[in-house]
Scaffold this active site. Sequence first.
Site, PDB file in Angstrom:
ATOM      1  N   GLU A  92      61.767  36.397 115.674  1.00 37.16           N
ATOM      2  CA  GLU A  92      62.275  36.508 114.300  1.00 37.16           C
ATOM      3  C   GLU A  92      63.633  37.170 114.421  1.00 37.16           C
ATOM      4  O   GLU A  92      63.724  38.351 114.749  1.00 37.16           O
ATOM      5  CB  GLU A  92      61.314  37.319 113.433  1.00 37.16           C
ATOM      6  CG  GLU A  92      61.591  37.200 111.946  1.00 37.16           C
ATOM      7  CD  GLU A  92      62.722  38.107 111.473  1.00 37.16           C
ATOM      8  OE1 GLU A  92      63.859  37.601 111.287  1.00 37.16           O
ATOM      9  OE2 GLU A  92      62.476  39.300 111.316  1.00 37.16           O
ATOM     10  N   GLY A 131      64.562  40.884 116.109  1.00 32.93           N
ATOM     11  CA  GLY A 131      65.808  41.563 116.431  1.00 32.93           C
ATOM     12  C   GLY A 131      66.993  40.631 116.373  1.00 32.93           C
ATOM     13  O   GLY A 131      66.994  39.645 115.629  1.00 32.93           O
ATOM     14  N   CYS A 168      66.839  41.249 107.179  1.00 34.96           N
ATOM     15  CA  CYS A 168      67.145  39.889 107.646  1.00 34.96           C
ATOM     16  C   CYS A 168      67.036  38.886 106.518  1.00 34.96           C
ATOM     17  O   CYS A 168      67.707  37.847 106.538  1.00 34.96           O
ATOM     18  CB  CYS A 168      66.243  39.511 108.811  1.00 34.96           C
ATOM     19  SG  CYS A 168      64.490  39.759 108.503  1.00 34.96           S
ATOM     20  N   TRP A 182      64.603  48.463 114.000  1.00 36.28           N
ATOM     21  CA  TRP A 182      64.547  49.739 113.307  1.00 36.28           C
ATOM     22  C   TRP A 182      64.515  49.633 111.783  1.00 36.28           C
ATOM     23  O   TRP A 182      64.257  50.616 111.102  1.00 36.28           O
ATOM     24  CB  TRP A 182      65.786  50.575 113.676  1.00 36.28           C
ATOM     25  CG  TRP A 182      67.060  49.776 113.627  1.00 36.28           C
ATOM     26  CD1 TRP A 182      67.705  49.198 114.687  1.00 36.28           C
ATOM     27  CD2 TRP A 182      67.817  49.417 112.466  1.00 36.28           C
ATOM     28  NE1 TRP A 182      68.818  48.510 114.262  1.00 36.28           N
ATOM     29  CE2 TRP A 182      68.908  48.628 112.896  1.00 36.28           C
ATOM     30  CE3 TRP A 182      67.690  49.685 111.110  1.00 36.28           C
ATOM     31  CZ2 TRP A 182      69.852  48.101 112.017  1.00 36.28           C
ATOM     32  CZ3 TRP A 182      68.612  49.173 110.220  1.00 36.28           C
ATOM     33  CH2 TRP A 182      69.691  48.389 110.683  1.00 36.28           C
ATOM     34  N   LYS A 186      57.545  48.093 122.419  1.00 37.35           N
ATOM     35  CA  LYS A 186      58.866  48.634 122.727  1.00 37.35           C
ATOM     36  C   LYS A 186      59.639  48.629 121.414  1.00 37.35           C
ATOM     37  O   LYS A 186      60.055  47.576 120.929  1.00 37.35           O
ATOM     38  CB  LYS A 186      59.573  47.782 123.792  1.00 37.35           C
ATOM     39  CG  LYS A 186      60.893  48.412 124.286  1.00 37.35           C
ATOM     40  CD  LYS A 186      62.037  48.048 123.372  1.00 37.35           C
ATOM     41  CE  LYS A 186      63.290  48.813 123.782  1.00 37.35           C
ATOM     42  NZ  LYS A 186      64.169  49.121 122.646  1.00 37.35           N
ATOM     43  N   HIS A 187      59.773  49.810 120.799  1.00 35.07           N
ATOM     44  CA  HIS A 187      60.450  49.903 119.503  1.00 35.07           C
ATOM     45  C   HIS A 187      61.939  50.176 119.709  1.00 35.07           C
ATOM     46  O   HIS A 187      62.400  50.430 120.824  1.00 35.07           O
ATOM     47  CB  HIS A 187      59.810  50.995 118.660  1.00 35.07           C
ATOM     48  CG  HIS A 187      59.717  50.654 117.199  1.00 35.07           C
ATOM     49  ND1 HIS A 187      60.670  49.904 116.556  1.00 35.07           N
ATOM     50  CD2 HIS A 187      58.774  50.959 116.257  1.00 35.07           C
ATOM     51  CE1 HIS A 187      60.322  49.765 115.285  1.00 35.07           C
ATOM     52  NE2 HIS A 187      59.178  50.388 115.080  1.00 35.07           N
ATOM     53  N   GLU A 219      76.306  37.078 109.991  1.00 33.80           N
ATOM     54  CA  GLU A 219      75.361  37.898 109.244  1.00 33.80           C
ATOM     55  C   GLU A 219      75.952  39.298 109.098  1.00 33.80           C
ATOM     56  O   GLU A 219      76.251  39.955 110.092  1.00 33.80           O
ATOM     57  CB  GLU A 219      74.013  37.985 109.962  1.00 33.80           C
ATOM     58  CG  GLU A 219      73.004  38.847 109.220  1.00 33.80           C
ATOM     59  CD  GLU A 219      71.681  39.014 109.960  1.00 33.80           C
ATOM     60  OE1 GLU A 219      70.658  39.254 109.295  1.00 33.80           O
ATOM     61  OE2 GLU A 219      71.686  38.920 111.210  1.00 33.80           O
TER      62      GLU A 219
END
Length: 463
Positions: free
Chosen positions: A231, A209, A265, A133, A157-158, A362
């Site tokens: 990624e 994701g 990211c 997102w 597929k979002h 993270e």
Amino acid sequence: MAYASINPYTGQTLQTFPDATDAEVKEALDNAHNTFLTWRETSFAERARILQNAADLLRKNSDAFAKILTLEMGKLLGEAKAEVELSAKIFEYYVRNAETLLKPEKLPVLDPAEGEAVVVHEPLGVLLAIEPWNFPYYQIARILAPQLSAGNTLLLKHAANVPQSAATFQKLMHDAGLPDGAFRNLYATRSQIETIINDPRVQGVALTGSEGAGAVVAAQAGKALKKSTLELGGADAFVVLADADLAKTIKWAVFGRHWNAGQVCVSSKRLIVVDEIYDDFLAGYRKGVAELVAGDPLDPKTTLAPLSSQTAADEVKQKIRDAVKLGAKAEEVGPRVPVEGAFVQPTILTNVTEDNPARYWEFFGPVSLVFRAKDEDDAVRIANDSPFGLGGSVFTSNPAHGAEVAKKISTGMVFVNHPTKVEADLPFGGIRRSGYGRELIGLGLKEFVNHKLIDIVDIDAPF
């Protein structure tokens, strides 16, 4: 999956979307495969015409496209417009370069008896893209543009919190003239994702994701003997050497950590500063962060956006508390952020020692881990002390030396005197727990093609 568009600044539910039915998934697969059979034969000129149309439409309606991003996931309006423009540039990169990048390659064979050997790059078929997102349009564009250019078709597929963005991009491509079936957005469930991956007509899956999602999808793809690219997360090192221009470096550090509310990211999550300038850097960085203005992301005066959802904000706040329990020192910086909205108070974490697990986390929000390095070698050691390996940066007044230091940092991308950034004509990707594979330029274009050898041999048989 509860696909819902919720404004993270107001908390208002804008629109909800039902999960895809199994019948819709079957129809999408059928159409994607049938369209592939003709799309793979479509000329590069026709593919380019459609991609250019999409770029033109993005620019023509930039304000409307950008506003959807801001209302749906809280991105600053200026950043949303920049994302629309970046997406248009990605389309144009392949308009200009795809045919050349996919030209057959004549091999320099060692023996004339081997014949005239050529490698051609042919599309594989239907692909599945699973996207996050934080950059709803860009994430689609960077997989869709190269794969359409290569002759593949794509199912999307979002993320469940950006369904309007997904639907908007599907309409964009339809309006640009893309044949029905070449790109389809699906509000798919987890079980339907596995169904899609296992369909024999689907030839690969690309995911951006979390590590957890990546591990699940990679396992499903591997079991189905399908190629995947991942990624995943990042904890980019922002290395500051003793000769860095401190004023400029501090400004880049504030920006590098806080653009998109720190939900990137490749944002500068770990600030690693050599001892002799550490105190001056930290004082200046604290001041710069304190000047950020949290508020309505539609207001041009706002420089710190809310996070994408209240759930995301709560998770970041909990991670800060956990880091402190494990020994870190947390310093909240700047005026209090609004109580309403998915905001997180900008926070600096120090004293994050090597025995503190938070050192290797993270933080997906406005949280800065700041490390004091004894010297340059120690700064490189700290930079490489991470499970991630996505991006990073080195700041110095000597760019040539900065490039030498960059070679020692173990990541997929390193920038000198600039935080990790994204451009349409630069490759993107990482190593270790940041994933595998590359997106953009020719590397991304060729991730899902068949590199087929055609060898014309005209010699007599040995017997």
